[in-house]
Write a protein that holds these residues in place. Structure first.
Motif, PDB file in Angstrom:
ATOM      1  N   LEU A   1      -7.272   9.863  32.784  1.00  0.00           N
ATOM      2  CA  LEU A   1      -7.661   8.918  31.735  1.00  0.00           C
ATOM      3  C   LEU A   1      -7.707   9.598  30.371  1.00  0.00           C
ATOM      4  O   LEU A   1      -7.337   9.011  29.355  1.00  0.00           O
ATOM      5  CB  LEU A   1      -9.027   8.313  32.056  1.00  0.00           C
ATOM      6  N   ALA A   2      -8.176  10.840  30.345  1.00  0.00           N
ATOM      7  CA  ALA A   2      -8.292  11.570  29.085  1.00  0.00           C
ATOM      8  C   ALA A   2      -6.926  11.844  28.458  1.00  0.00           C
ATOM      9  O   ALA A   2      -6.824  12.020  27.244  1.00  0.00           O
ATOM     10  CB  ALA A   2      -9.036  12.882  29.311  1.00  0.00           C
ATOM     11  N   GLN A   3      -5.879  11.855  29.272  1.00  0.00           N
ATOM     12  CA  GLN A   3      -4.534  12.095  28.754  1.00  0.00           C
ATOM     13  C   GLN A   3      -3.770  10.804  28.455  1.00  0.00           C
ATOM     14  O   GLN A   3      -3.073  10.714  27.444  1.00  0.00           O
ATOM     15  CB  GLN A   3      -3.718  12.895  29.773  1.00  0.00           C
ATOM     16  N   PHE A   4      -3.930   9.831  29.345  1.00  0.00           N
ATOM     17  CA  PHE A   4      -3.050   8.676  29.286  1.00  0.00           C
ATOM     18  C   PHE A   4      -3.771   7.340  29.080  1.00  0.00           C
ATOM     19  O   PHE A   4      -3.132   6.338  28.791  1.00  0.00           O
ATOM     20  CB  PHE A   4      -2.223   8.587  30.577  1.00  0.00           C
ATOM     21  N   GLY A   5      -5.104   7.339  29.209  1.00  0.00           N
ATOM     22  CA  GLY A   5      -5.829   6.077  29.144  1.00  0.00           C
ATOM     23  C   GLY A   5      -5.442   5.173  30.297  1.00  0.00           C
ATOM     24  O   GLY A   5      -4.794   5.585  31.257  1.00  0.00           O
ATOM     25  N   ASN A   6      -5.839   3.915  30.240  1.00  0.00           N
ATOM     26  CA  ASN A   6      -5.375   2.893  31.177  1.00  0.00           C
ATOM     27  C   ASN A   6      -5.646   1.523  30.577  1.00  0.00           C
ATOM     28  O   ASN A   6      -6.136   1.402  29.449  1.00  0.00           O
ATOM     29  CB  ASN A   6      -6.004   3.067  32.566  1.00  0.00           C
ATOM     30  N   ASP A   7      -5.321   0.480  31.308  1.00  0.00           N
ATOM     31  CA  ASP A   7      -5.453  -0.879  30.770  1.00  0.00           C
ATOM     32  C   ASP A   7      -6.900  -1.265  30.513  1.00  0.00           C
ATOM     33  O   ASP A   7      -7.177  -2.126  29.668  1.00  0.00           O
ATOM     34  CB  ASP A   7      -4.823  -1.877  31.741  1.00  0.00           C
ATOM     35  N   ILE A   8      -7.832  -0.638  31.227  1.00  0.00           N
ATOM     36  CA  ILE A   8      -9.251  -0.942  31.024  1.00  0.00           C
ATOM     37  C   ILE A   8      -9.712  -0.402  29.673  1.00  0.00           C
ATOM     38  O   ILE A   8     -10.377  -1.096  28.892  1.00  0.00           O
ATOM     39  CB  ILE A   8     -10.088  -0.356  32.176  1.00  0.00           C
ATOM     40  N   LEU A   9      -9.360   0.833  29.381  1.00  0.00           N
ATOM     41  CA  LEU A   9      -9.736   1.433  28.103  1.00  0.00           C
ATOM     42  C   LEU A   9      -9.037   0.730  26.940  1.00  0.00           C
ATOM     43  O   LEU A   9      -9.613   0.567  25.857  1.00  0.00           O
ATOM     44  CB  LEU A   9      -9.420   2.924  28.126  1.00  0.00           C
ATOM     45  N   GLN A  10      -7.808   0.293  27.171  1.00  0.00           N
ATOM     46  CA  GLN A  10      -7.081  -0.472  26.153  1.00  0.00           C
ATOM     47  C   GLN A  10      -7.792  -1.795  25.871  1.00  0.00           C
ATOM     48  O   GLN A  10      -7.888  -2.236  24.713  1.00  0.00           O
ATOM     49  CB  GLN A  10      -5.664  -0.726  26.650  1.00  0.00           C
ATOM     50  N   TRP A  11      -8.307  -2.437  26.903  1.00  0.00           N
ATOM     51  CA  TRP A  11      -9.073  -3.683  26.758  1.00  0.00           C
ATOM     52  C   TRP A  11     -10.327  -3.469  25.902  1.00  0.00           C
ATOM     53  O   TRP A  11     -10.628  -4.252  25.005  1.00  0.00           O
ATOM     54  CB  TRP A  11      -9.419  -4.181  28.153  1.00  0.00           C
ATOM     55  N   ILE A  12     -11.030  -2.376  26.151  1.00  0.00           N
ATOM     56  CA  ILE A  12     -12.228  -2.082  25.363  1.00  0.00           C
ATOM     57  C   ILE A  12     -11.854  -1.865  23.904  1.00  0.00           C
ATOM     58  O   ILE A  12     -12.525  -2.372  22.990  1.00  0.00           O
ATOM     59  CB  ILE A  12     -12.958  -0.854  25.947  1.00  0.00           C
ATOM     60  N   ALA A  13     -10.767  -1.114  23.666  1.00  0.00           N
ATOM     61  CA  ALA A  13     -10.315  -0.887  22.297  1.00  0.00           C
ATOM     62  C   ALA A  13      -9.936  -2.199  21.615  1.00  0.00           C
ATOM     63  O   ALA A  13     -10.249  -2.420  20.439  1.00  0.00           O
ATOM     64  CB  ALA A  13      -9.127   0.078  22.295  1.00  0.00           C
ATOM     65  N   HIS A  14      -9.262  -3.072  22.343  1.00  0.00           N
ATOM     66  CA  HIS A  14      -8.860  -4.374  21.794  1.00  0.00           C
ATOM     67  C   HIS A  14     -10.082  -5.179  21.361  1.00  0.00           C
ATOM     68  O   HIS A  14     -10.088  -5.772  20.265  1.00  0.00           O
ATOM     69  CB  HIS A  14      -8.059  -5.142  22.851  1.00  0.00           C
ATOM     70  N   VAL A  15     -11.100  -5.188  22.198  1.00  0.00           N
ATOM     71  CA  VAL A  15     -12.319  -5.925  21.874  1.00  0.00           C
ATOM     72  C   VAL A  15     -12.990  -5.333  20.637  1.00  0.00           C
ATOM     73  O   VAL A  15     -13.442  -6.061  19.739  1.00  0.00           O
ATOM     74  CB  VAL A  15     -13.272  -5.925  23.086  1.00  0.00           C
ATOM     75  N   GLU A  16     -13.055  -4.014  20.551  1.00  0.00           N
ATOM     76  CA  GLU A  16     -13.686  -3.364  19.397  1.00  0.00           C
ATOM     77  C   GLU A  16     -12.926  -3.668  18.104  1.00  0.00           C
ATOM     78  O   GLU A  16     -13.533  -3.981  17.069  1.00  0.00           O
ATOM     79  CB  GLU A  16     -13.752  -1.852  19.625  1.00  0.00           C
ATOM     80  N   LEU A  17     -11.607  -3.590  18.151  1.00  0.00           N
ATOM     81  CA  LEU A  17     -10.811  -3.836  16.948  1.00  0.00           C
ATOM     82  C   LEU A  17     -10.853  -5.298  16.542  1.00  0.00           C
ATOM     83  O   LEU A  17     -10.909  -5.626  15.347  1.00  0.00           O
ATOM     84  CB  LEU A  17      -9.364  -3.384  17.183  1.00  0.00           C
ATOM     85  N   SER A  18     -10.845  -6.209  17.505  1.00  0.00           N
ATOM     86  CA  SER A  18     -10.906  -7.633  17.195  1.00  0.00           C
ATOM     87  C   SER A  18     -12.224  -8.001  16.541  1.00  0.00           C
ATOM     88  O   SER A  18     -12.278  -8.838  15.635  1.00  0.00           O
ATOM     89  CB  SER A  18     -10.706  -8.462  18.471  1.00  0.00           C
ATOM     90  N   ALA A  19     -13.300  -7.355  16.995  1.00  0.00           N
ATOM     91  CA  ALA A  19     -14.628  -7.678  16.466  1.00  0.00           C
ATOM     92  C   ALA A  19     -14.856  -7.106  15.078  1.00  0.00           C
ATOM     93  O   ALA A  19     -15.631  -7.664  14.289  1.00  0.00           O
ATOM     94  CB  ALA A  19     -15.700  -7.163  17.419  1.00  0.00           C
ATOM     95  N   THR A  20     -14.212  -5.980  14.758  1.00  0.00           N
ATOM     96  CA  THR A  20     -14.517  -5.268  13.510  1.00  0.00           C
ATOM     97  C   THR A  20     -13.381  -5.240  12.508  1.00  0.00           C
ATOM     98  O   THR A  20     -13.625  -4.955  11.330  1.00  0.00           O
ATOM     99  CB  THR A  20     -14.885  -3.807  13.829  1.00  0.00           C
ATOM    100  N   GLN A  21     -12.147  -5.504  12.978  1.00  0.00           N
ATOM    101  CA  GLN A  21     -10.960  -5.355  12.129  1.00  0.00           C
ATOM    102  C   GLN A  21     -10.860  -3.937  11.571  1.00  0.00           C
ATOM    103  O   GLN A  21     -10.350  -3.719  10.464  1.00  0.00           O
ATOM    104  CB  GLN A  21     -10.966  -6.380  10.989  1.00  0.00           C
TER     105      GLN A  21
END
Length: 501
Positions: free
Chosen positions: A310-330
């Protein structure tokens, strides 16, 4: 002959029953199982080292639903005599903590928690046992609470230096008690065998306490380590894993003028105290139904991934968390931390799996971060990796004395390279935003969890950056809310990280 027996748990984090809420079936953990091993008489003291009132899904449920005070109920039935406070016990504010403590039968000892005038609110105690043995007990908690906690949660109180606050009190206990016991919600800053420095901060100072305080016994916590009983600087010390997976038993016997201590630590086993289980059973049924509420049906399951991958490549779960953070804060950039739980999702997604993959009930913060501060923080993250015989692995200092995968951040919204062959502090060899190399003077908006924003994990560059947004909604709730508008995980943002070794 004078004697005493002491039982100790710490960092239970609301795991009261034999379940971690992830695996099925009863497990060897929980306060009810620890209490089954307690055999109490007039010369017995039962102690907990703090972090009682935050952590488990049961306690997350209780934050949203009126119900019984589960932790206080369990501790009263278990017969705890003394507790100190942990840093997480303040997470919902001191007023909420006071309500819990007002119903607790145990005496709270936390010498460095004071009123606004510096007067100790939870002073040290001397316990006289049935045979006349006197045991002095002082509780202390890491003063890094001042760094991590929302200042509003500490209104009207102060968390002072545990070392300074304890010195005179321990001298008094030494003069007036047969045995002096320290209960410190903090860990070790040095390796107990080699004396090697493990941390340069004052978050954990247990080794210093063994040097500077005239204690017989020092019970520690906070790091969740399995530290077997051993004598350090003439002080018997130990530490327990979290979730009440183990307990300690110390028997002290006075031979002539000498006290001899026999200390053991053991698994709590698979048998639970029936009265605690019965008292919490109705609540537990409600919690389990709450956790099993369906959220959505994913097209496919997300397979299990280990932290190093995960530390090298991430996964779809971590991408989902990032998406939520960016959508909420721009924000320009989103930081997503790993955690110590398994990272996977079944196709039939329930609330249980969301809380498993994001176990922290912290909130979302946006900081204005310079290019220099961003690079400094990423260099700290890059320390997570080491090479052993040319093979990439996790730096042992991130695993001992405490497993800290949760202090590794993936940064979404930038392109960066970590070259593990380079010295620590020189590993970020490429860093760009929108195709342009990041300059030290550039400014970015960066979304992150409130723990990281407060400098948690020694990310001082983020702590010192300007805060431009701080939300009240937990990131957990935001992840659940995402599925009110979507039925599948997002396809963006993509992680743009290269790890070279």
């Amino acid at each position: 002959m004078k004697h005493f027996k002491l039982y100790y748990t710490s960092d239970v984090h609301g795991y009261l029953l034999p379940t971690d809420y992830i695996q099925s079936g009863n497990q060897s953990l929980g306060m009810a199982n620890a209490a089954y091993n307690f055999h109490k008489d007039g010369n017995t003291i039962i102690i907990d080292g703090g972090d009682m009132y935050q952590g488990s899904p049961m306690l997350q449920y209780l934050q949203q639903h009126q119900d019984i005070d589960a932790v206080t109920t369990a501790m009263n039935l278990a017969g705890y005599d003394y507790v100190t406070l942990g840093n997480h016990d303040f997470n919902y504010g001191y007023h909420a903590l006071e309500k819990h403590l007002s119903q607790l039968n145990a005496t709270v000892i936390a010498e460095n928690v004071t009123d606004s005038n510096g007067e100790t609110l939870y002073p040290a105690q001397i316990k006289t046992l049935a045979d006349g043995t006197t045991v002095g007990l002082i509780g202390l908690v890491t003063d890094y609470i001042n760094i991590w906690e929302n200042p509003e949660h500490l209104a009207g109180i102060r968390i002072e230096s545990p070392r300074i606050k304890a010195q005179k009190t321990v001298m008094y206990l030494r003069e007036n008690a047969d045995v002096v016991v320290g209960v410190y919600h903090g860990g070790y800053e040095r390796d107990l065998v080699t004396g090697q420095q493990l941390s340069q901060t004052d978050e954990n100072i247990a080794y210093q306490l063994t040097e500077q305080l005239d204690l017989d016994i020092l019970l520690t916590g906070h790091q969740h380590g399995n530290v077997a009983p051993q004598v350090v600087n003439g002080v018997l010390t130990l530490q327990m894993p979290n979730q009440a997976r183990m307990y300690a038993e110390i028997i002290g016997t006075k031979h002539d003028t000498e006290w001899v201590f026999n200390a053991t630590t053991a698994s709590v086993g698979h048998t639970a105290r029936p009265d605690i289980v019965a008292a919490l059973a109705p609540l537990n049924e409600r919690v389990q139904r709450w956790l099993d509420q369906p959220i959505t049906q994913l097209t496919s399951a997300i397979p299990l991934a280990q932290p190093l991958a995960l530390a090298q490549f991430g996964n779809d779960i971590l991408q989902w968390i990032a998406h939520v953070e960016l959508s909420a804060t721009q924000a320009d950039i989103a930081l997503v931390s790993l955690n110590n739980n398994p990272s996977e999702l079944p196709a039939n997604l329930t609330l249980r799996q969301i809380l498993q993959n994001y176990p922290f009930d912290n909130t979302l913060v946006t900081k204005r971060v310079s290019g220099l501060a961003l690079k400094t923080a990423l260099e700290h993250t890059a320390d997570y990796f080491v090479l052993e015989s040319g093979k990439l692995t996790v730096n042992p200092s991130w695993l001992y004395p405490k497993v800290e995968h949760y202090n590794y951040d993936l940064a979404f919204g930038i392109s960066y390279t970590i070259d593990v062959k380079q010295p620590v502090g020189q590993r970020i060899t490429e860093l760009s935003f929108d195709g342009q190399a990041v300059a030290d003077s550039d400014l970015f908006t960066v979304a992150m969890n409130s723990y990281r924003a407060a400098g948690g994990g020694d990310y001082t560059a983020y702590r010192d950056a300007e805060t431009i947004f701080s939300g009240d909604e937990t990131i957990q709730d935001m992840l659940v809310s995402y599925f009110k508008a979507h039925n599948q995980l997002p396809e963006t943002p993509k992680l743009q990280l290269k790890v070279i070794y």
